[in-house]
Design a protein around this motif. Structure first.
Motif, mmCIF file in Angstrom:
data_model
loop_
_atom_site.group_PDB
_atom_site.id
_atom_site.type_symbol
_atom_site.label_atom_id
_atom_site.label_comp_id
_atom_site.label_asym_id
_atom_site.label_seq_id
_atom_site.Cartn_x
_atom_site.Cartn_y
_atom_site.Cartn_z
ATOM 1 N N ALA A 95 0.843 -1.207 0.000
ATOM 2 C CA ALA A 95 0.000 0.000 0.000
ATOM 3 C C ALA A 95 0.873 1.250 0.000
ATOM 4 O O ALA A 95 1.821 1.355 0.778
ATOM 5 C CB ALA A 95 -0.901 0.001 1.226
ATOM 6 N N THR A 96 0.533 2.195 -0.872
ATOM 7 C CA THR A 96 1.287 3.456 -0.943
ATOM 8 C C THR A 96 0.604 4.492 -0.064
ATOM 9 O O THR A 96 -0.549 4.857 -0.297
ATOM 10 C CB THR A 96 1.346 3.956 -2.401
ATOM 11 O OG1 THR A 96 1.981 2.936 -3.188
ATOM 12 C CG2 THR A 96 2.150 5.243 -2.500
ATOM 13 N N ALA A 97 1.352 4.955 0.955
ATOM 14 C CA ALA A 97 0.787 5.938 1.888
ATOM 15 C C ALA A 97 1.102 7.360 1.433
ATOM 16 O O ALA A 97 0.286 8.265 1.604
ATOM 17 C CB ALA A 97 1.340 5.698 3.288
ATOM 18 N N LEU A 98 2.297 7.569 0.890
ATOM 19 C CA LEU A 98 2.671 8.876 0.350
ATOM 20 C C LEU A 98 3.207 8.668 -1.056
ATOM 21 O O LEU A 98 4.030 7.777 -1.280
ATOM 22 C CB LEU A 98 3.749 9.542 1.218
ATOM 23 C CG LEU A 98 3.358 9.982 2.629
ATOM 24 C CD1 LEU A 98 4.564 10.553 3.360
ATOM 25 C CD2 LEU A 98 2.243 11.023 2.589
ATOM 26 N N ASP A 99 2.736 9.502 -1.971
ATOM 27 C CA ASP A 99 3.084 9.277 -3.375
ATOM 28 C C ASP A 99 3.578 10.591 -4.003
ATOM 29 O O ASP A 99 2.777 11.433 -4.399
ATOM 30 C CB ASP A 99 1.832 8.754 -4.109
ATOM 31 C CG ASP A 99 2.148 8.327 -5.528
ATOM 32 O OD1 ASP A 99 3.343 8.304 -5.892
ATOM 33 O OD2 ASP A 99 1.200 8.010 -6.267
ATOM 34 N N GLY A 100 4.889 10.769 -4.010
ATOM 35 C CA GLY A 100 5.481 11.937 -4.659
ATOM 36 C C GLY A 100 5.172 13.256 -3.968
ATOM 37 O O GLY A 100 4.876 14.247 -4.629
ATOM 38 N N VAL A 101 5.238 13.261 -2.648
ATOM 39 C CA VAL A 101 4.928 14.487 -1.894
ATOM 40 C C VAL A 101 6.154 15.404 -1.850
ATOM 41 O O VAL A 101 7.262 14.959 -1.534
ATOM 42 C CB VAL A 101 4.489 14.142 -0.455
ATOM 43 C CG1 VAL A 101 4.397 15.408 0.409
ATOM 44 C CG2 VAL A 101 3.146 13.423 -0.473
ATOM 45 N N SER A 102 5.931 16.665 -2.170
ATOM 46 C CA SER A 102 6.991 17.675 -2.049
ATOM 47 C C SER A 102 6.453 18.829 -1.219
ATOM 48 O O SER A 102 5.316 19.280 -1.436
ATOM 49 C CB SER A 102 7.413 18.199 -3.421
ATOM 50 O OG SER A 102 7.962 17.155 -4.197
ATOM 51 N N ALA A 136 -5.081 10.638 5.162
ATOM 52 C CA ALA A 136 -4.488 11.321 4.007
ATOM 53 C C ALA A 136 -2.976 11.106 3.930
ATOM 54 O O ALA A 136 -2.369 11.288 2.877
ATOM 55 C CB ALA A 136 -4.797 12.814 4.080
ATOM 56 N N GLY A 137 -2.371 10.749 5.075
ATOM 57 C CA GLY A 137 -0.915 10.501 5.087
ATOM 58 C C GLY A 137 -0.137 11.528 5.890
ATOM 59 O O GLY A 137 1.097 11.579 5.805
ATOM 60 N N LYS A 138 -0.835 12.339 6.676
ATOM 61 C CA LYS A 138 -0.171 13.422 7.415
ATOM 62 C C LYS A 138 0.820 12.862 8.458
ATOM 63 O O LYS A 138 1.974 13.278 8.513
ATOM 64 C CB LYS A 138 -1.213 14.314 8.126
ATOM 65 C CG LYS A 138 -2.288 14.889 7.199
ATOM 66 C CD LYS A 138 -3.211 15.829 7.919
ATOM 67 C CE LYS A 138 -4.026 15.214 9.026
ATOM 68 N NZ LYS A 138 -5.076 14.276 8.635
ATOM 69 N N THR A 139 0.335 11.929 9.275
ATOM 70 C CA THR A 139 1.198 11.358 10.316
ATOM 71 C C THR A 139 2.343 10.563 9.689
ATOM 72 O O THR A 139 3.478 10.585 10.179
ATOM 73 C CB THR A 139 0.353 10.464 11.252
ATOM 74 O OG1 THR A 139 -0.631 11.295 11.872
ATOM 75 C CG2 THR A 139 1.199 9.803 12.327
ATOM 76 N N THR A 140 2.045 9.873 8.587
ATOM 77 C CA THR A 140 3.088 9.131 7.874
ATOM 78 C C THR A 140 4.207 10.065 7.432
ATOM 79 O O THR A 140 5.393 9.753 7.552
ATOM 80 C CB THR A 140 2.476 8.417 6.646
ATOM 81 O OG1 THR A 140 1.491 7.505 7.107
ATOM 82 C CG2 THR A 140 3.533 7.663 5.853
#
Lengths: 224, 286
Positions: free
Chosen positions: A16-23, A40-44
């Protein structure tokens, strides 16, 4: 100069992808909000910044000292407030807690109490104080207002604003409550399903439809 | 009455040894969530090392100190094998410590043979009313109290002690504040090894130790740790003495061979009762 610089960050839990290309970036002395719905992936993202989670791809750069105030306070409940604070300075040379009691005076009378016996608001103050003990240049704070009365959450926001003004502390504030985060921060990122859905000044984003979409799936209501 | 007093004193002395083993087990368990099945091995290796050191001419005190340091080092090695690989689950670590204990047999037999070994402790007797008891009992109790005093001071007053408590309390938060949790786990294993070593060198003059004595030492140490609730190392002192006295009374008024069975039955009863207590509120909620 940026104190936090994240480029194309990917984090995966198994398949599972939790973060995908975040800048994203946080400048020196800047107050930045990271908002988004549950999952949404904030804590990750914060755990990846702290090095607790390994990144699958991308780059994370942190300039200066970094402190992470985690979601749910995550105190050491069997230790006293003072011990909790002193452990925050594990990698810092100065373990004197006196200045924390000046910044958060309500903690002074609880210093000998076990952290597990405090109220939610006091525990959040200890978590904040423990993070400050690292003498950070930038602090990432995860869901500070969760479970707190609005008055208590508001007073903590005031403390952060003062620390920013007086000490130049940069903050990356992760919040579900966009309204609260936007009170403190001048710039924000909106995270949705592991991607940055929008970014800009909080004034622009407060008026933006993206925020309503992310929280409410397009319903015609503002986020709380 | 004199028989009872004699059993009581013997029980207190052996119970102190169990308490030392138990406190080591609790420290390791609290920091790593691993029940260290090699805890008895630390005591056996320390006992054997002390016999060798004394045999090679080292004086008492120094020989025992060397033996305890060897046990502490062995603790670190056990920790390296059991917990340093990232992602190792406590269950896997537990099996690793079992493997180390069995591997220890081979090393012990290779180095010291398969016959029981012992050495003379503190010579002479004290008199308490009509009862004579060996001075070694007083040494065991005295050293144990000093060790627990030092442990208390370590956890209460030192920053490393607080950091160890933090790792036991919340490893995630400990990591976030910059504590190296793996290094702390090794520190816990070193402490556990040293405490097991102290138990070994104190108990050996009272009863010879052989390579497989680790089983009974572990069972008694674990029973004392369970009696102490596996919570604070200091509680182990009460747990160990209660167990030692109970076993001495069982052996005195019944059969000595029932001692280990008593410790095992006691452990099972406490685990079952505690398990039932923990489940009952949840069941009531459901």
């Amino acid at each position: 100069m940026n104190v936090i610089e994240v480029e194309d960050l990917c984090v995966r839990y198994g398949t599972a992808t939790a973060l995908d290309g975040v800048s994203l970036s946080v400048g020196k002395g800047e107050l930045v909000a990271l908002v988004g719905a549950n999952g949404a992936g904030k804590t990750t993202l914060l755990n990846a910044l702290s090095g607790v989670l390994r990144r699958a791809a991308g780059r994370v750069g942190i300039q200066g000292r970094f402190a992470h105030v985690p979601e749910g306070r995550q105190l050491f409940p069997d230790l006293t407030v003072d011990d909790n604070l002193r452990l925050g300075a594990y990698r810092a040379p100065d373990r004197d807690t006196a200045w924390i009691y000046r910044v958060l005076p309500e903690l002074e009378r609880t210093r000998k109490q076990h952290a597990g016996n405090l109220s939610g608001g006091q525990q959040q103050m200890v978590a904040l104080g423990r993070g400050l003990m690292a003498r950070p240049d930038v602090m990432a704070i995860d869901e500070m207002s969760l479970g707190l009365a609005p008055l208590v959450a508001g007073s903590l926001i005031t403390v952060l604003a003062e620390l920013n003004r007086e000490r130049g502390l940069a903050v990356l504030l992760v919040e579900q409550s966009a309204r609260l985060a936007f009170r403190l921060c001048s710039r924000a990122y909106v995270l949705e399903a592991g991607r940055v859905a929008a970014s800009g000044t909080t004034r622009e984003l407060a008026e933006s439809a993206v925020l309503k979409d992310v929280y409410l799936g397009g319903a015609d209501q503002a986020p709380a | 009455m004199s028989a009872f007093l004699s059993y009581l004193l013997h029980g207190i002395a052996t119970g102190c040894g169990f308490a030392l083993l138990a406190s080591g087990l609790i420290i390791i368990y609290r920091v790593t969530r691993v029940v260290n099945l090699a805890q008895g091995t630390f005591a056996v290796v320390a006992a054997f090392t002390a016999t060798t050191a004394l045999g090679s001419g080292l004086p008492h005190g120094l020989a025992e100190l060397v033996a305890v340091l060897v046990a502490a080092l062995l603790g670190v090695l056990a920790g390296v094998v059991a917990v340093t690989k990232p992602g190792t689950r406590p269950q896997a670590s537990l099996i690793a410590t079992l493997g180390l204990a069995i591997f220890g047999y081979a090393i012990e037999i290779l180095l010291w043979g398969d016959q029981p070994r012992s050495f003379n402790g503190l010579a002479g007797f004290f008199e308490l009313g009509s009862v004579e008891f060996p001075k070694q009992y007083a040494l065991v109790v005295g050293v144990t109290l000093v060790m627990f005093g030092l442990l208390d001071a370590f956890f209460e007053w030192t920053y490393v002690g607080k950091a160890l408590s933090a790792c036991a309390s919340n490893p995630y938060a400990a990591r976030l504040v910059g504590i190296n949790v793996v290094r702390m786990a090794l520190c816990g294993f070193a402490l556990g090894g040293a405490l097991g070593g102290v138990a070994g060198v104190l108990l050996t003059p009272l009863s010879p130790v052989s390579y497989d004595s680790d089983v009974s030492l572990f069972v008694n140490g674990f029973a004392a740790a369970i009696l102490a609730g596996l919570k604070r190392p200091l509680y182990a002192l009460g747990g160990g003495i209660a167990l030692g006295v109970s076993e001495a009374l069982v052996a005195g008024y019944s059969k000595a061979s029932y001692q280990s069975a008593f410790a095992l039955v006691l452990t099972v009863v406490i685990v079952v009762v505690q398990g039932a207590r923990e489940r009952s509120p949840r069941m009531a909620e459901e």
